[in-house]
Scaffold this motif. Structure first.
Motif, PDB file in Angstrom:
ATOM      1  N   HIS A 143      -6.610  46.035  43.757  1.00  0.00           N
ATOM      2  CA  HIS A 143      -6.148  45.317  44.954  1.00  0.00           C
ATOM      3  C   HIS A 143      -4.653  45.552  45.177  1.00  0.00           C
ATOM      4  CE1 HIS A 143      -5.687  42.255  48.008  1.00  0.00           C
ATOM      5  NE2 HIS A 143      -4.712  41.722  47.286  1.00  0.00           N
ATOM      6  N   ILE A 144      -3.874  45.514  44.113  1.00  0.00           N
ATOM      7  CA  ILE A 144      -2.441  45.793  44.233  1.00  0.00           C
ATOM      8  C   ILE A 144      -2.233  47.184  44.828  1.00  0.00           C
ATOM      9  CG2 ILE A 144      -0.331  46.256  42.899  1.00  0.00           C
ATOM     10  CD1 ILE A 144      -1.234  43.972  40.994  1.00  0.00           C
ATOM     11  N   LEU A 145      -2.958  48.159  44.323  1.00  0.00           N
ATOM     12  CA  LEU A 145      -2.848  49.533  44.832  1.00  0.00           C
ATOM     13  C   LEU A 145      -3.217  49.606  46.320  1.00  0.00           C
ATOM     14  CD1 LEU A 145      -2.467  52.615  44.319  1.00  0.00           C
ATOM     15  CD2 LEU A 145      -4.935  52.661  43.810  1.00  0.00           C
ATOM     16  N   ILE A 146      -4.313  48.988  46.696  1.00  0.00           N
ATOM     17  CA  ILE A 146      -4.773  49.013  48.090  1.00  0.00           C
ATOM     18  C   ILE A 146      -3.722  48.409  49.020  1.00  0.00           C
ATOM     19  CG2 ILE A 146      -6.449  47.973  49.674  1.00  0.00           C
ATOM     20  CD1 ILE A 146      -8.521  48.287  47.317  1.00  0.00           C
ATOM     21  N   VAL A 147      -3.193  47.270  48.636  1.00  0.00           N
ATOM     22  CA  VAL A 147      -2.187  46.610  49.478  1.00  0.00           C
ATOM     23  C   VAL A 147      -0.912  47.446  49.549  1.00  0.00           C
ATOM     24  CG1 VAL A 147      -0.735  44.548  49.714  1.00  0.00           C
ATOM     25  CG2 VAL A 147      -3.186  44.330  49.231  1.00  0.00           C
ATOM     26  N   VAL A 200       2.914  50.394  52.504  1.00  0.00           N
ATOM     27  CA  VAL A 200       3.807  51.555  52.426  1.00  0.00           C
ATOM     28  C   VAL A 200       3.486  52.526  53.558  1.00  0.00           C
ATOM     29  CG1 VAL A 200       4.534  53.531  51.009  1.00  0.00           C
ATOM     30  CG2 VAL A 200       4.306  51.252  49.970  1.00  0.00           C
ATOM     31  N   ASP A 201       2.209  52.697  53.864  1.00  0.00           N
ATOM     32  CA  ASP A 201       1.835  53.526  55.003  1.00  0.00           C
ATOM     33  C   ASP A 201       2.471  52.986  56.289  1.00  0.00           C
ATOM     34  OD1 ASP A 201      -0.066  55.601  56.340  1.00  0.00           O
ATOM     35  OD2 ASP A 201      -0.498  53.706  57.383  1.00  0.00           O
ATOM     36  N   ALA A 202       2.416  51.688  56.501  1.00  0.00           N
ATOM     37  CA  ALA A 202       3.023  51.088  57.699  1.00  0.00           C
ATOM     38  C   ALA A 202       4.532  51.320  57.718  1.00  0.00           C
ATOM     39  CB  ALA A 202       2.704  49.597  57.766  1.00  0.00           C
ATOM     40  N   LEU A 203       5.194  51.142  56.581  1.00  0.00           N
ATOM     41  CA  LEU A 203       6.633  51.387  56.513  1.00  0.00           C
ATOM     42  C   LEU A 203       6.961  52.826  56.890  1.00  0.00           C
ATOM     43  CD1 LEU A 203       7.442  49.482  53.200  1.00  0.00           C
ATOM     44  CD2 LEU A 203       8.421  48.952  55.463  1.00  0.00           C
ATOM     45  N   ALA A 212     -11.330  50.466  52.586  1.00  0.00           N
ATOM     46  CA  ALA A 212     -12.645  51.118  52.669  1.00  0.00           C
ATOM     47  C   ALA A 212     -13.359  51.128  51.325  1.00  0.00           C
ATOM     48  CB  ALA A 212     -12.510  52.536  53.212  1.00  0.00           C
ATOM     49  N   GLU A 213     -12.607  51.293  50.268  1.00  0.00           N
ATOM     50  CA  GLU A 213     -13.175  51.308  48.919  1.00  0.00           C
ATOM     51  C   GLU A 213     -12.444  50.248  48.108  1.00  0.00           C
ATOM     52  OE1 GLU A 213     -14.135  54.589  45.476  1.00  0.00           O
ATOM     53  OE2 GLU A 213     -13.466  55.267  47.451  1.00  0.00           O
ATOM     54  N   ARG A 214     -13.163  49.243  47.646  1.00  0.00           N
ATOM     55  CA  ARG A 214     -12.545  48.116  46.926  1.00  0.00           C
ATOM     56  C   ARG A 214     -12.020  48.507  45.546  1.00  0.00           C
ATOM     57  NH1 ARG A 214     -11.259  43.781  50.151  1.00  0.00           N
ATOM     58  NH2 ARG A 214     -12.748  43.809  51.850  1.00  0.00           N
ATOM     59  N   ILE A 215     -12.610  49.526  44.931  1.00  0.00           N
ATOM     60  CA  ILE A 215     -12.161  50.016  43.624  1.00  0.00           C
ATOM     61  C   ILE A 215     -11.938  51.525  43.765  1.00  0.00           C
ATOM     62  CG2 ILE A 215     -12.683  50.200  41.153  1.00  0.00           C
ATOM     63  CD1 ILE A 215     -12.478  47.317  41.965  1.00  0.00           C
ATOM     64  N   PRO A 216     -10.835  51.924  44.397  1.00  0.00           N
ATOM     65  CA  PRO A 216     -10.606  53.360  44.578  1.00  0.00           C
ATOM     66  C   PRO A 216     -10.346  54.102  43.271  1.00  0.00           C
ATOM     67  CG  PRO A 216      -8.732  52.099  45.376  1.00  0.00           C
ATOM     68  CD  PRO A 216      -9.799  51.111  45.030  1.00  0.00           C
ATOM     69  N   CYS A 217      -9.894  53.389  42.258  1.00  0.00           N
ATOM     70  CA  CYS A 217      -9.586  54.013  40.966  1.00  0.00           C
ATOM     71  C   CYS A 217     -10.282  53.224  39.858  1.00  0.00           C
ATOM     72  CB  CYS A 217      -8.075  54.031  40.733  1.00  0.00           C
ATOM     73  SG  CYS A 217      -7.154  55.008  41.924  1.00  0.00           S
ATOM     74  N   PRO A 218     -11.490  53.629  39.475  1.00  0.00           N
ATOM     75  CA  PRO A 218     -12.248  52.875  38.469  1.00  0.00           C
ATOM     76  C   PRO A 218     -11.615  52.852  37.077  1.00  0.00           C
ATOM     77  CG  PRO A 218     -13.689  54.369  39.677  1.00  0.00           C
ATOM     78  CD  PRO A 218     -12.277  54.707  40.061  1.00  0.00           C
ATOM     79  N   GLY A 219     -10.898  53.918  36.705  1.00  0.00           N
ATOM     80  CA  GLY A 219     -10.312  53.981  35.372  1.00  0.00           C
ATOM     81  C   GLY A 219      -8.817  53.738  35.380  1.00  0.00           C
ATOM     82  N   VAL A 220      -8.307  53.300  34.235  1.00  0.00           N
ATOM     83  CA  VAL A 220      -6.878  52.995  34.110  1.00  0.00           C
ATOM     84  C   VAL A 220      -6.015  54.230  34.355  1.00  0.00           C
ATOM     85  CG1 VAL A 220      -5.041  52.188  32.571  1.00  0.00           C
ATOM     86  CG2 VAL A 220      -7.254  51.058  32.545  1.00  0.00           C
ATOM     87  N   ALA A 221      -6.382  55.376  33.801  1.00  0.00           N
ATOM     88  CA  ALA A 221      -5.540  56.569  33.928  1.00  0.00           C
ATOM     89  C   ALA A 221      -5.379  56.977  35.382  1.00  0.00           C
ATOM     90  CB  ALA A 221      -6.124  57.722  33.115  1.00  0.00           C
TER      91      ALA A 221
END
Length: 186
Positions: free
Chosen positions: A52-56, A61-64, A75-84
Protein backbone atom coordinates in the motif's frame (compact mmCIF):
# COMPACT_ATOMS: atom_id res chain seq x y z
CA UNK A 1 9.56 30.39 0.22
CA UNK A 2 12.32 30.28 2.83
CA UNK A 3 15.29 28.04 2.00
CA UNK A 4 14.76 26.31 5.37
CA UNK A 5 11.40 24.93 4.16
CA UNK A 6 13.01 23.56 1.01
CA UNK A 7 15.72 21.90 3.12
CA UNK A 8 13.09 20.46 5.47
CA UNK A 9 11.07 18.96 2.60
CA UNK A 10 14.20 17.56 0.97
CA UNK A 11 15.39 16.02 4.24
CA UNK A 12 11.93 14.52 4.77
CA UNK A 13 12.18 12.83 1.36
CA UNK A 14 15.54 11.35 2.37
CA UNK A 15 14.22 10.32 5.79
CA UNK A 16 11.25 8.64 4.07
CA UNK A 17 13.58 6.64 1.79
CA UNK A 18 15.89 5.73 4.67
CA UNK A 19 12.99 4.48 6.84
CA UNK A 20 11.63 2.43 3.92
CA UNK A 21 15.10 0.97 3.35
CA UNK A 22 15.52 0.05 7.02
CA UNK A 23 12.08 -1.52 7.30
CA UNK A 24 12.34 -3.48 4.05
CA UNK A 25 15.87 -4.63 4.92
CA UNK A 26 14.50 -6.03 8.18
CA UNK A 27 11.58 -7.65 6.37
CA UNK A 28 14.07 -9.51 4.17
CA UNK A 29 14.65 -11.69 7.23
CA UNK A 30 11.06 -12.97 7.08
CA UNK A 31 9.98 -16.06 5.24
CA UNK A 32 7.48 -15.45 2.45
CA UNK A 33 4.82 -17.09 4.64
CA UNK A 34 5.56 -14.72 7.54
CA UNK A 35 5.55 -11.72 5.17
CA UNK A 36 2.08 -12.72 3.91
CA UNK A 37 0.71 -13.97 7.26
CA UNK A 38 -2.52 -12.43 8.54
CA UNK A 39 -1.85 -9.82 11.20
CA UNK A 40 -3.76 -7.16 13.08
CA UNK A 41 -3.62 -3.80 11.34
CA UNK A 42 -5.44 -1.59 8.90
CA UNK A 43 -4.18 -3.87 6.12
CA UNK A 44 -4.20 -7.61 6.86
CA UNK A 45 -0.46 -8.35 6.52
CA UNK A 46 2.99 -6.80 6.41
CA UNK A 47 2.99 -7.55 2.68
CA UNK A 48 -0.30 -5.71 2.08
CA UNK A 49 0.72 -2.74 4.25
CA UNK A 50 4.09 -2.22 2.56
CA UNK A 51 2.57 -2.67 -0.91
CA UNK A 52 0.00 0.00 0.00
CA UNK A 53 2.85 2.39 0.80
CA UNK A 54 4.37 1.66 -2.61
CA UNK A 55 1.04 2.16 -4.43
CA UNK A 56 0.38 5.49 -2.74
CA UNK A 57 3.93 6.63 -3.51
CA UNK A 58 3.38 5.77 -7.18
CA UNK A 59 0.06 7.66 -7.15
CA UNK A 60 1.42 10.88 -5.62
CA UNK A 61 4.93 10.92 -7.10
CA UNK A 62 3.38 10.47 -10.54
CA UNK A 63 1.11 13.48 -9.85
CA UNK A 64 4.08 15.56 -8.67
CA UNK A 65 5.88 14.68 -11.90
CA UNK A 66 2.86 15.83 -13.95
CA UNK A 67 1.62 12.34 -14.78
CA UNK A 68 -1.93 11.05 -15.04
CA UNK A 69 -1.60 7.59 -13.46
CA UNK A 70 -4.38 8.33 -11.01
CA UNK A 71 -6.56 5.42 -9.87
CA UNK A 72 -4.67 3.01 -12.16
CA UNK A 73 -2.10 2.96 -9.35
CA UNK A 74 -4.51 0.67 -7.45
CA UNK A 75 -5.03 -1.78 -10.34
CA UNK A 76 -3.04 -4.43 -8.50
CA UNK A 77 -3.30 -4.45 -4.69
CA UNK A 78 -0.07 -6.46 -4.28
CA UNK A 79 2.16 -5.36 -7.16
CA UNK A 80 5.24 -6.80 -5.45
CA UNK A 81 4.51 -10.12 -3.69
CA UNK A 82 8.08 -10.63 -2.43
CA UNK A 83 10.26 -8.47 -0.21
CA UNK A 84 13.16 -8.25 -2.69
CA UNK A 85 11.05 -6.94 -5.56
CA UNK A 86 9.13 -4.64 -3.20
CA UNK A 87 12.39 -3.24 -1.81
CA UNK A 88 13.67 -2.51 -5.35
CA UNK A 89 10.39 -0.92 -6.45
CA UNK A 90 10.15 1.19 -3.28
CA UNK A 91 13.75 2.34 -3.64
CA UNK A 92 13.05 3.41 -7.23
CA UNK A 93 10.03 5.53 -6.32
CA UNK A 94 11.89 6.91 -3.29
CA UNK A 95 14.69 8.07 -5.64
CA UNK A 96 12.08 9.78 -7.84
CA UNK A 97 10.64 11.61 -4.84
CA UNK A 98 14.10 12.68 -3.66
CA UNK A 99 14.91 13.94 -7.17
CA UNK A 100 11.64 15.87 -7.36
CA UNK A 101 12.23 17.47 -3.96
CA UNK A 102 15.87 18.16 -4.87
CA UNK A 103 14.78 20.08 -7.97
CA UNK A 104 12.43 22.37 -6.01
CA UNK A 105 13.04 26.08 -6.03
CA UNK A 106 11.43 28.77 -3.86
CA UNK A 107 8.24 28.81 -5.98
CA UNK A 108 7.73 25.03 -6.16
CA UNK A 109 6.06 24.44 -2.75
CA UNK A 110 3.22 26.79 -3.73
CA UNK A 111 2.79 25.28 -7.19
CA UNK A 112 -0.56 23.59 -7.77
CA UNK A 113 -0.33 19.87 -8.55
CA UNK A 114 -3.05 18.09 -10.53
CA UNK A 115 -4.08 14.77 -9.00
CA UNK A 116 -6.20 12.45 -11.12
CA UNK A 117 -8.81 10.74 -8.95
CA UNK A 118 -11.76 8.55 -9.87
CA UNK A 119 -14.24 10.79 -11.64
CA UNK A 120 -12.58 14.08 -10.72
CA UNK A 121 -9.42 16.14 -10.73
CA UNK A 122 -8.02 17.39 -7.43
CA UNK A 123 -5.71 20.36 -7.27
CA UNK A 124 -3.37 20.67 -4.31
CA UNK A 125 -0.35 22.81 -3.45
CA UNK A 126 2.89 20.84 -3.69
CA UNK A 127 3.90 21.52 -0.07
CA UNK A 128 0.54 20.27 1.24
CA UNK A 129 0.69 17.20 -0.98
CA UNK A 130 4.21 16.40 0.25
CA UNK A 131 3.26 16.82 3.90
CA UNK A 132 0.25 14.54 3.37
CA UNK A 133 2.40 11.95 1.60
CA UNK A 134 5.09 11.93 4.30
CA UNK A 135 2.48 11.64 7.08
CA UNK A 136 0.71 8.81 5.23
CA UNK A 137 3.95 6.88 4.84
CA UNK A 138 4.94 7.36 8.49
CA UNK A 139 1.49 6.19 9.58
CA UNK A 140 1.56 2.96 7.58
CA UNK A 141 5.24 2.24 8.23
CA UNK A 142 4.34 2.39 11.92
CA UNK A 143 1.66 -0.23 11.37
CA UNK A 144 4.08 -2.50 9.49
CA UNK A 145 6.66 -1.90 12.22
CA UNK A 146 4.17 -3.02 14.88
CA UNK A 147 3.28 -6.11 12.83
CA UNK A 148 6.97 -6.93 12.44
CA UNK A 149 7.37 -6.88 16.22
CA UNK A 150 5.12 -9.96 16.36
CA UNK A 151 7.57 -11.94 14.20
CA UNK A 152 10.99 -13.45 14.82
CA UNK A 153 12.58 -10.41 13.13
CA UNK A 154 13.35 -7.44 15.37
CA UNK A 155 11.81 -4.24 14.04
CA UNK A 156 14.45 -1.63 13.17
CA UNK A 157 14.75 1.79 14.77
CA UNK A 158 12.98 4.21 12.40
CA UNK A 159 13.15 7.49 14.27
CA UNK A 160 16.87 8.09 14.71
CA UNK A 161 17.51 9.83 11.38
CA UNK A 162 19.00 12.87 13.09
CA UNK A 163 20.49 11.29 16.24
CA UNK A 164 24.25 11.66 16.53
CA UNK A 165 24.54 8.31 18.32
CA UNK A 166 23.30 6.61 15.15
CA UNK A 167 25.85 8.35 12.90
CA UNK A 168 28.11 5.34 12.11
CA UNK A 169 25.22 3.01 11.24
CA UNK A 170 23.41 5.78 9.40
CA UNK A 171 26.53 6.55 7.34
CA UNK A 172 26.77 2.90 6.25
CA UNK A 173 23.08 2.80 5.33
CA UNK A 174 23.30 6.12 3.52
CA UNK A 175 26.24 4.73 1.53
CA UNK A 176 24.01 1.79 0.49
CA UNK A 177 21.46 4.36 -0.67
CA UNK A 178 24.06 6.45 -2.50
CA UNK A 179 24.06 9.51 -0.24
CA UNK A 180 26.01 11.14 2.54
CA UNK A 181 25.02 13.53 5.29
CA UNK A 182 26.23 16.34 3.03
CA UNK A 183 23.88 15.19 0.25
CA UNK A 184 20.95 15.79 2.56
CA UNK A 185 21.99 18.91 4.42
CA UNK A 186 23.78 20.98 1.78
Amino acid sequence: MPPSLLLALRSMAHNNAWANHRLLTACAGLTQAAFEAPRTGFFPSIQATLNHILIVDHFYVDALEGGTLGPAAWAERIPCPGVAELHAAQAAVDRRLIAWCGAMDEATPGRVITIHRTGRIQRERADRLLLHLFQHQIHHRGQAHAMLSATSVAPPQLDEFYAEAEAPLRAAEFAELGWTEATIWE
